[in-house]
Design an enzyme around this catalytic site. Structure first.
Site, mmCIF file in Angstrom:
data_model
loop_
_atom_site.group_PDB
_atom_site.id
_atom_site.type_symbol
_atom_site.label_atom_id
_atom_site.label_comp_id
_atom_site.label_asym_id
_atom_site.label_seq_id
_atom_site.Cartn_x
_atom_site.Cartn_y
_atom_site.Cartn_z
ATOM 1 N N GLY A 1 25.505 30.559 -31.192
ATOM 2 C CA GLY A 1 24.082 30.858 -31.290
ATOM 3 C C GLY A 1 23.635 31.509 -32.569
ATOM 4 O O GLY A 1 23.961 31.067 -33.687
ATOM 5 N N THR B 1 24.504 34.315 -33.915
ATOM 6 C CA THR B 1 25.564 34.869 -34.755
ATOM 7 C C THR B 1 26.109 33.815 -35.695
ATOM 8 O O THR B 1 26.302 34.063 -36.898
ATOM 9 C CB THR B 1 26.698 35.427 -33.888
ATOM 10 O OG1 THR B 1 26.161 36.388 -32.968
ATOM 11 C CG2 THR B 1 27.760 36.100 -34.748
ATOM 12 N N VAL C 1 25.104 29.027 -20.110
ATOM 13 C CA VAL C 1 26.495 28.579 -19.970
ATOM 14 C C VAL C 1 26.985 28.083 -21.323
ATOM 15 O O VAL C 1 26.485 27.096 -21.851
ATOM 16 C CB VAL C 1 26.624 27.451 -18.920
ATOM 17 C CG1 VAL C 1 28.069 26.972 -18.834
ATOM 18 C CG2 VAL C 1 26.131 27.914 -17.562
ATOM 19 N N THR D 1 30.203 30.135 -22.984
ATOM 20 C CA THR D 1 31.550 30.679 -23.189
ATOM 21 C C THR D 1 32.365 30.742 -21.911
ATOM 22 O O THR D 1 33.553 31.085 -21.958
ATOM 23 C CB THR D 1 31.456 32.101 -23.786
ATOM 24 O OG1 THR D 1 30.753 32.940 -22.872
ATOM 25 C CG2 THR D 1 30.743 32.084 -25.123
ATOM 26 N N LYS E 1 41.354 43.376 -20.835
ATOM 27 C CA LYS E 1 42.475 43.312 -19.896
ATOM 28 C C LYS E 1 43.765 42.905 -20.607
ATOM 29 O O LYS E 1 44.841 43.435 -20.319
ATOM 30 C CB LYS E 1 42.168 42.323 -18.773
ATOM 31 C CG LYS E 1 43.317 42.150 -17.778
ATOM 32 C CD LYS E 1 42.936 41.272 -16.610
ATOM 33 C CE LYS E 1 44.119 41.140 -15.639
ATOM 34 N NZ LYS E 1 43.759 40.392 -14.427
ATOM 35 N N TYR F 1 31.212 75.314 -27.574
ATOM 36 C CA TYR F 1 31.736 75.760 -26.286
ATOM 37 C C TYR F 1 30.620 75.677 -25.261
ATOM 38 O O TYR F 1 29.480 75.340 -25.581
ATOM 39 C CB TYR F 1 32.315 77.177 -26.369
ATOM 40 C CG TYR F 1 31.366 78.241 -26.876
ATOM 41 C CD1 TYR F 1 30.456 78.863 -26.024
ATOM 42 C CD2 TYR F 1 31.405 78.652 -28.206
ATOM 43 C CE1 TYR F 1 29.602 79.841 -26.481
ATOM 44 C CE2 TYR F 1 30.554 79.641 -28.677
ATOM 45 C CZ TYR F 1 29.640 80.227 -27.804
ATOM 46 O OH TYR F 1 28.796 81.193 -28.257
ATOM 47 N N HIS G 1 17.554 83.752 -19.710
ATOM 48 C CA HIS G 1 18.553 83.495 -18.673
ATOM 49 C C HIS G 1 17.969 82.760 -17.458
ATOM 50 O O HIS G 1 18.146 83.163 -16.313
ATOM 51 C CB HIS G 1 19.221 84.791 -18.250
ATOM 52 C CG HIS G 1 19.862 85.527 -19.388
ATOM 53 N ND1 HIS G 1 20.903 84.990 -20.126
ATOM 54 C CD2 HIS G 1 19.599 86.736 -19.939
ATOM 55 C CE1 HIS G 1 21.254 85.848 -21.070
ATOM 56 N NE2 HIS G 1 20.472 86.908 -20.993
ATOM 57 N N ASN H 1 16.208 85.267 -4.669
ATOM 58 C CA ASN H 1 14.921 85.660 -4.094
ATOM 59 C C ASN H 1 13.951 86.024 -5.211
ATOM 60 O O ASN H 1 14.226 86.930 -5.986
ATOM 61 C CB ASN H 1 15.099 86.862 -3.168
ATOM 62 C CG ASN H 1 15.833 86.539 -1.888
ATOM 63 O OD1 ASN H 1 15.503 85.565 -1.234
ATOM 64 N ND2 ASN H 1 16.802 87.359 -1.535
ATOM 65 N N PHE I 1 9.366 83.322 2.511
ATOM 66 C CA PHE I 1 8.730 84.279 3.422
ATOM 67 C C PHE I 1 9.402 85.652 3.377
ATOM 68 O O PHE I 1 10.546 85.794 2.944
ATOM 69 C CB PHE I 1 8.700 83.751 4.855
ATOM 70 C CG PHE I 1 10.048 83.451 5.458
ATOM 71 C CD1 PHE I 1 10.977 84.464 5.742
ATOM 72 C CD2 PHE I 1 10.401 82.145 5.796
ATOM 73 C CE1 PHE I 1 12.194 84.191 6.309
ATOM 74 C CE2 PHE I 1 11.633 81.859 6.374
ATOM 75 C CZ PHE I 1 12.532 82.887 6.630
ATOM 76 N N ARG J 1 7.610 76.720 0.588
ATOM 77 C CA ARG J 1 8.411 77.669 -0.183
ATOM 78 C C ARG J 1 8.856 77.021 -1.494
ATOM 79 O O ARG J 1 8.811 75.796 -1.640
ATOM 80 C CB ARG J 1 9.626 78.123 0.618
ATOM 81 C CG ARG J 1 10.720 77.085 0.672
ATOM 82 C CD ARG J 1 11.925 77.577 1.467
ATOM 83 N NE ARG J 1 13.029 76.635 1.322
ATOM 84 C CZ ARG J 1 14.015 76.511 2.201
ATOM 85 N NH1 ARG J 1 14.040 77.262 3.289
ATOM 86 N NH2 ARG J 1 14.994 75.648 1.985
#
Length: 514
Positions: A33, A35, A63, A65, A136, A214, A274, A418, A463, A510
């Site tokens: 294609g 490339t 389709v 390769t 593989k 770190y 923090h 809390n 609460f 809450r």
């Protein structure tokens, strides 16, 4: 025997120079294609894929390769006589190098006008198949998916005539990471398309953004990864204009800061230390908002993270420059402000962030790692305002108290549980974060807010389990409280509030933050 390379890439960065060097080293190149067109135009001789397979490309290139003469050449073990004889019997030549990268699926789905059909068409099938086959069989085949590896491969081929097994093994590992990430993006896209919210497999993929000196502490190794689908309103996408590289704790604190400010539309400044807000101020101007945020807690703000939701001007910059800060985050900075902030402060981290994309960031899910697993939840982005409140006491809040209660309720959502916060209608006055009992948090917040309680209100993220919380608040003279309600002892808290002439609002929701 002349060695063969198969080259088919979407990202053509450096591919012509790479192929030219292969040809100089005596390699034949099979290509497809676009490339092949690019290499032919550069004068690099190539063999068409259909000349190898004896079969034409078809179905708009879907389709081309997927053929035994390709995958046989990739998968055949050179050390097994049966494989070698099978290649000979079926006229299959070995392929010793594969250079492939994939259709731009990620780039396609990032387009704002992408259609489902476009996304599907940009799912690569042949590319991953060739990559996996070559990876593989890395005992014999080198496989390259990243242009950054071209130089390594060429150097080894030039100096040794072949790549080393160690290099081929590393290249294969990169391939499997690459194809796994590619498939994860596809899986995530399709899962969203069909509306599945709780998939049986969670497929996440992230790209390395920054290696770190770190982690939370010097003895901890750490790195910063960004989601493969970037979020514009995030620290990962912020533009750093000045200062040292962000640390692990910088990033976590900065992330907390930009979450807090999303709930405020008027000019607002948030100071954070923090993971907890230590100052919040809102006003008609960003300078006044800074004054309020600074006055919230002039001690804790030292070395803090500051986020502003308006452009930083010169006068605000001068005020911030006067104290030591770790990070400043804003949508923009005037030229004069930037010059002031960087004056004699080469280490001050200054970040510019796209505040226009705040809503996009709210739909992202939160992932929290635990030993052996991952917790996933939606972000807590809701704000319960006055129309959903239940005023449960005899005394009704005044109009000014209602404004302050709204401000306090937006602010307490980001205090570690809390969590207690004391505010007026424009400024945090005292913060009691993360204590193991709620009355402890109340006492801390009251101590910080001492002598500034005129017109102040108090918000609790959950609460009150006992009336002793209300007793402490009453002693301080606060006359309005907002909390979720829902305790089996709610009536005790209401009675204590009535006894002390306090207006109490239940929101029905809450905002734990652990």
């Amino acid at each position: 025997m002349t060695r063969r390379a198969l080259i088919s890439v979407s990202d053509k960065t450096g591919i012509v120079a790479f192929a030219e060097k292969l040809r100089e080293l005596g390699w034949e190149i099979i290509s497809t294609g676009g490339t092949k067109t690019a290499l032919d135009a550069a004068g690099v001789a190539t063999i068409a894929i259909d000349d190898v397979t004896g079969f034409p490309e078809m179905m708009d290139g879907r389709v081309k390769t997927l053929h035994p003469k390709i995958h046989g050449g990739l998968l055949a073990r050179r050390d097994l006589d049966t494989h070698v004889s099978a290649m000979r019997d079926h006229d299959i030549l070995p392929i010793d190098l594969v250079v492939v990268n994939l259709y731009p699926f990620k780039e396609t789905i990032l387009k704002p006008d992408v259609t489902y059909a476009d996304a599907v068409e940009n799912i690569d099938i042949g590319g991953p198949s060739m990559l996996r086959s070559a990876a593989k069989n890395h005992a014999s085949v080198a496989v390259v998916v990243d242009p950054l590896d071209y130089e390594t491969v060429l150097t080894e081929l030039s100096e040794n005539g072949n790549t080393s097994y160690e290099t081929r093994q590393k290249l294969a590992a990169k391939v499997f990471r690459h194809t796994a990430a590619y498939d994860a993006l596809i899986a995530t896209y399709f899962t969203a398309q069909v509306g599945i919210d709780k998939p049986e497999k969670l497929t996440l993929t992230y790209d390395l953004k920054q290696t770190m000196r770190y982690g939370e502490n010097p003895q901890q190794n750490a790195d910063f990864y960004e989601s493969a689908m970037p979020t514009a309103y995030s620290i990962a996408q912020a533009k750093q204009l000045n200062g040292k590289e962000l640390s692990f704790n910088n990033i976590r604190d900065a992330d907390a800061a930009i979450r807090i400010i999303r709930d405020f539309t008027e000019p607002t400044v948030v100071a954070l230390k923090h993971m907890n807000p230590c100052g919040i101020g809102t006003a008609d101007t960003i300078e006044q908002a800074w004054d309020y945020a600074y006055a919230s807690d002039p001690v804790s703000i030292f070395g803090g993270i500051i986020v502003l939701n308006r452009e930083v001007d010169a006068v605000t910059a001068e005020k911030m420059h006067a104290i030591f800060l770790e990070i400043i985050i804003a949508p923009s900075y005037s030229d004069e402000a930037l010059a002031i902030l960087t004056r004699k402060k080469k280490n001050l981290r200054i970040l510019q962030l796209n505040f226009e994309q705040q809503k996009q960031s709210e739909i992202q899910k939160e992932f929290t790692g635990v030993l052996g697993g991952m917790l996933v939840q939606n972000q807590d982005t809701t704000v319960e305002l006055q129309d959903s409140w239940d005023i449960v006491t005899k005394r009704q809040p005044t109009e000014n108290e209602i404004k302050a209660l709204e401000f306090a309720w937006k602010s307490v959502k980001y205090v570690k549980s809390n969590g207690i916060i004391i505010t007026n209608d424009h400024q945090a006055l005292g913060v009691g974060p993360g204590q193991t009992n709620r009355v402890g948090s109340v006492k801390i917040a009251l101590e910080q807010a001492a002598n500034r309680l005129d017109g102040a209100v108090l918000a609790s993220d959950a609460f009150f389990p006992f009336a002793d919380n209300v007793e402490e608040i009453a002693k301080a003279g606060i006359k309005a409280i907002i909390q979720p309600g829902g305790s089996v002892r709610d009536q005790e808290a209401i009675d204590e509030a009535d006894k002390s002439g306090i207006a109490m609002v239940f929101t029905g929701a809450r905002h734990f933050r652990h």
